[in-house]
Write an enzyme that holds these catalytic residues in place. Sequence first.
Site, short mmCIF file in Angstrom:
data_model
loop_
_atom_site.label_atom_id
_atom_site.label_comp_id
_atom_site.label_asym_id
_atom_site.label_seq_id
_atom_site.Cartn_x
_atom_site.Cartn_y
_atom_site.Cartn_z
N HIS A 102 -0.67 1.58 -0.72
CA HIS A 102 -0.35 1.77 -2.41
C HIS A 102 -0.91 0.59 -3.07
O HIS A 102 -0.53 -0.77 -2.39
CB HIS A 102 0.80 2.30 -2.58
N ASP A 105 2.22 -1.98 -2.59
CA ASP A 105 2.59 -2.12 -1.22
C ASP A 105 1.84 -3.55 -0.89
O ASP A 105 2.15 -4.62 -0.56
CB ASP A 105 2.04 -1.48 -0.37
#
Length: 437
Positions: A102, A105
């Site tokens: 993501h 992240d």
Amino acid sequence: MSEEYFPSIDKIEYEGPETDNHLAFRYYDESKEIAGKTMKEHFRFAIAYWHSFCNENSDPFGVGTRTFPWDKSSDPVDNAKFRLDAAFEFFTKLGTPYYCFHDRDLAPEGVTIHDSEKNLIDLVSKAKEYQGETGVKLLWGTANLFSHPRYMNGAATNPDFEVVCHAAAQVKAALDATVELDGENYVFWGGREGYMKLLNTQMKREQDHLGEFLRSARDYGRKIGFEGNFLIEPKPMEPTKQQYDFDSATVIGFLREQDLLDDFKLNIEANHATLASHSFAHDLAVAAERGLLGSIDANRGDAQNGWDTDYFPTDLYDATEAMVVVLENGGIAPGGFNFDAKIRRNSTDLEDLFHAHIGGMDTFARGLIIADKIMNDSDFKKIRYGRYSSFDDGNGKSFEEGNLSLEELRTFAIEAGEPKMTSGKQELLENIVNRYI
Ligand code: XLS
Ligand code: NI
Ligand code: NI
């Protein structure tokens, strides 16, 4: 040279089923050929950045139990860079060819949209260098449209247009990042695209907004040169009570209604299928039989509870049934098997992350070996396809081709008399599966 984060661990090698070494593969032999492809090509295994390097194993009752040696600065952007060092060390030691992330992240959210975009661009350029050095590739990117409080009422389906625009800004940046890193797919998982209470929700209006949002993302992606598949990951609930992308069948209906079938496929997660009261193999098959199986999030639920527990997949029977579907589908590329799975809260040694992934890879490798035998050495295909042989020619074929009326069917029924009973052979098929396991 960056710090080594897993110093006690060397490259994980294939040593065969008899090895006593826990840090070796017993079944996953990346160059072994099965059904015309190497294991590496069959699986295209990927590591989920979020569970492995971001999630400290907190739960609703307590803070995390893992401390990350790469969280060593007070600056979150520096820590994101250390985390990337650790991630690529892990990928190369384990020998997995892909990873997934993501946006948040990889790089922390900044104060403004510009700050967030800048952070992501910074980390993407470092990730690109690592990809070049190691050969590890990006299976898919995605945007986290569920953690920030602004998305509490949804992202693309939020009743407030300003929130929808924020989500769009995030998806634009995540698509830019995915294309810059040659990502082969792009995923939408709509954790908060659904509702908590119908009383305050205009459901069809929200779903149409989601369709429009996805069409604009698709158009932008194609404009900047993204040629891969867009994937929707179904899930019935959690965190919303009712998620719009409930299961494979629901998502396929939605894609058809929204005219998105040319660009979108499905990313099937095992634990999401079981949350929807299906088996993993069922949701795979629903997608595969329509040519829409895009990729897999490999994990496992728990029969004793109804959560997305995201256990590592170690159930051989499940993996075997899944591999039968994947083999019948002719493989999964350009998708892959992403371990959307997390080690348990009390798995606190750094090497537990290796044990978990080794176990998952070995389980699927075994599942592949077994599925190949079931399909090629047993009567499985004969039984499965033989059941439908009355449609292979003559009137049955004519029916399949749409050429018979209801009256004609009645006439054939009268001519043929009472049909004979034909066994479904379920127990025999289950015995065949167990024979090869
Ligand atoms: C959560 C989802 C998520 C997606 C990516 O349940 O599985 O991890 O795979 O947003
Ligand atoms: Ni997932
Ligand atoms: Ni999940």
